[in-house]
Design an enzyme around this catalytic site. Sequence first.
Site, PDB file in Angstrom:
ATOM      1  CB  SER A 142     -21.073 -10.321  21.884  1.00 10.33           C
ATOM      2  OG  SER A 142     -22.102 -10.471  22.847  1.00 10.33           O
TER       3      SER A 142
ATOM      4  CD  GLU B  63     -13.279  -1.303  32.839  1.00  9.02           C
ATOM      5  OE1 GLU B  63     -12.114  -0.868  32.934  1.00  9.02           O
ATOM      6  OE2 GLU B  63     -13.794  -1.624  31.737  1.00  9.02           O
TER       7      GLU B  63
ATOM      8  CE  LYS C 101     -16.629  -6.829  27.167  1.00 10.74           C
ATOM      9  NZ  LYS C 101     -16.812  -5.366  26.951  1.00 10.74           N
TER      10      LYS C 101
END
Lengths: 397, 268
Positions: free
Chosen positions: A379, A113, A91
Site C-alpha cells: 500500500s 485528519e 491514499k
Amino acid sequence: MQRLLPDERGHFDEFGGQFVPETLMTALEELVEAYEKYRDDPTFQDELAFYQREYISRPTRLYFAKKLTEHYGRAKIYLKREDLCHTGSHKLNNTIGQALLARRMGKKRIIAETGAGQHGVASATAAALFGLECQVYMGEEDTQRQSLNVFRMNLLGSDVIPVTSGTKTLKDAMNEAIRDWVTNVETTYYLLGSVGGPHPYPMMVRDFQTVIGRETKEQIERAEGRAPDFIIACVGGGSNAMGIFYPFIGTETKLIGVEPAGHGLESGQHGAPLSRGAKGILHGSLSYLLQDEYGQVLPAHSISAGLDYPGVGPEHSYLKDNALAEYVSVTDDEALEAFKLLSQTEGILPALESSHAVAYIDKMIASTTKDDIIVVNLSGRGDKDVQVVAAALGVNL
Amino acid sequence: MAITQINRIDAVFDKLEKENRTALMPYLMAGYPDVETSLELLVAVAKAGADLIEFGVPYSDPLADGPTIQAAGEVALANNVNTGTVFELVRRARESVDTPVVVMTYYNTIYRYGLERFAQKAAESGVDGVIAPDLPPEEAGPWAEAASKFGIATVMLVAPTSTDKRIERISELSNGFVYCVSLTGVTGARANLPSNLTDFIYRVRALTDKPLAVGFGISEPEQAKEVSGIADGVIIGSALVGLIGKAGGGCVEAARAYMSRIREAIDT
C-alpha cells in the site's frame, strides 16, 4: 450481492450508519446526494480516470516478486505496487476522488485528519492541484514523530493544526476535524481518509480505492490466466484492504486482512479491533472497536503510525462476521523483519503498514504449494519510515 | 403498550407554562471536579432554582464538545468515573432533590452498557431522560424503544442546519422537550448569541408544540434573559463548568451564586 451494500442509510447489516451530531446530518445528506449523482456521471468518471492515469500514475504495476517467491519456495508472490502512486501510497486514489467531488459541490475549503501524515500529504497534494484551501488536523504527538511530513504538507500550501486533546494521536485528530466540520459545515468539505466515519464515507472511500482491486483482477488474469488464491492487505482503518478486496468478495479468492498486533495481542498494546475488540461506535459508525467495559475508547499501539487506530471501517466488520474475509495479526517485530526481508530480497522498502501484510506471508506460506498465487497489497513505500525503523533497530542516524 | 408515566420533565414544563416562566437548565459533568463535589453541585444548583439538570457522562471522544467540557471530562475519567458512578450519583441526589435529571452521554456508552440495561439502571436511579448528541433520529430507534419501556425520555436535538422536514420528524420523536442547538459548532461559551437565533427558534416553533430549550454558547445573564424571551428553557453548560474549574474549593458556592444570577435575569 455485495453491490447492494451498504443500504441507503449506510448499513452493512448492523455495522456502519450515521452516528453524528444533528448539525452534520444535512451535510451528510447533501454529500450522499452529490456522490450518488457523480458516481454514475460519465464526465466525472472521465475526469477521475484522467487524474488517475496522468497524475497518480495508474495503473500501478502488479509485480511478480521472483526472489521473494524463491526465498520461500512455495506459492508465487505478486506485489500490487501502490507504493508507486504519486506521493508514495494508495491514499491519493481517495483524495483526488473526493477533491474532485468537493470542487463539484462548490466547496473551497477542505479539512482532513492524519496519523502518520500519508493521508494528510495526499489531501494537501489534492488541495494544491485543485486550488483548495486545506487544513490538516494531526495529533501533537504525531506532529513530533512525523515532523518531516508536517513540513511536506506546509510546502504543499496546507496548514497543519496540532491536536492536544485526548491521546494526541489519530483518533483525537479525527475528533477535532469533526468539530471543525460541525463549526464550518456550510463552507467546508471533510476529506476523510479511510473507510470509517459516517455514511457515505465508508462506501465512497471504498469505491475510490476499488481501482486497486479492479486493476489487480485484470493484471493477474493477464499474467496467470486466473484469479489469485490469496490476497493479503494490512488493515488500520482499512482503505487499501477494502480497495483490493472489493472486486473479489464472495469469489474463490481468500481475502486476508492483517491487523497490527503491536507488542502482542495479549499485551493489550495493539491496534487490532477485529481480533480483540468489541462492537461499538466511533467517529460516526458502528464497527469493532478497542474499548473498555463502559465504552471508553482505548488507545491503540502499533510501530506503524498509519495502523495506530482503535477502530476499523464498518465493512470490514461485516466481512469478518460473515466470514467473507479472514482477519489475522502481525506484531511490530514481525513487521520489522518483513521490512528488512523485502528490502533485501526485492530492493523495495515497504511502508511499515504494508510490512504487516508482507509479514503474514511467512505465517501462511507453509500451507501453500507452488501452484498457488498470492497477491500482497503493497500500500505504500517505506522511505517515510526509515527513522522509525532505525530507532527500532537501535541505529543512530 | 405500557402506561405512559407522567415524567418529571413534562410536569416541570407544564408547571412553568402555567406560570409563564422559562426553565433554567444547567449542565454539570459527573465526577468533576471530583466525585463527591459533583454530587454537592447537583444538589446546590437544584436548590438555587434549576428546573432541570443535565448530568454529563464523561467520554473519551466527545466530538460535540468544546475545550471546557472536554477538559472536565478528562478530569472525571481520571477520577475513575464510569456509567455506574453516574447512576449512583443520581440515586444519591434523589435522597434530597426532586428536580428532573437528564443524562447527557455519547451513544457508545449506552450501546456498550446495553440499551435495556442502561434504560433500566437509569430509571432505577431516578434519571428522567437521556440526551445523546451523536444519535440522530435515523439511528435512534432501538434506544428509544428501550428507553420508553422504562419510562426514560429520549430528548433529541435540532440544529440551525436541520431542514424543516428533519425538525418536524425530530420534534415528533423527542420526549419532554426539543433541544435546540443555537449555533453550528461545538459546546462552549461565546461572547455573542448567534444573530439568526430568533429566526431559528421561530422556525422550530412553527413546526412543533413541544417545549423548546436552547443550548450551546449561553453564558451571561443578559444572554439567558434574551433566550428566555423566545424559548421555554435556557441551557447553561460550558460557562458553569468553566466557572467550577476556576473557583476551585469554592466552586459549590460560586455555582450557586451564578445560578441565582441567571435565575434572576430570566425571571425578570
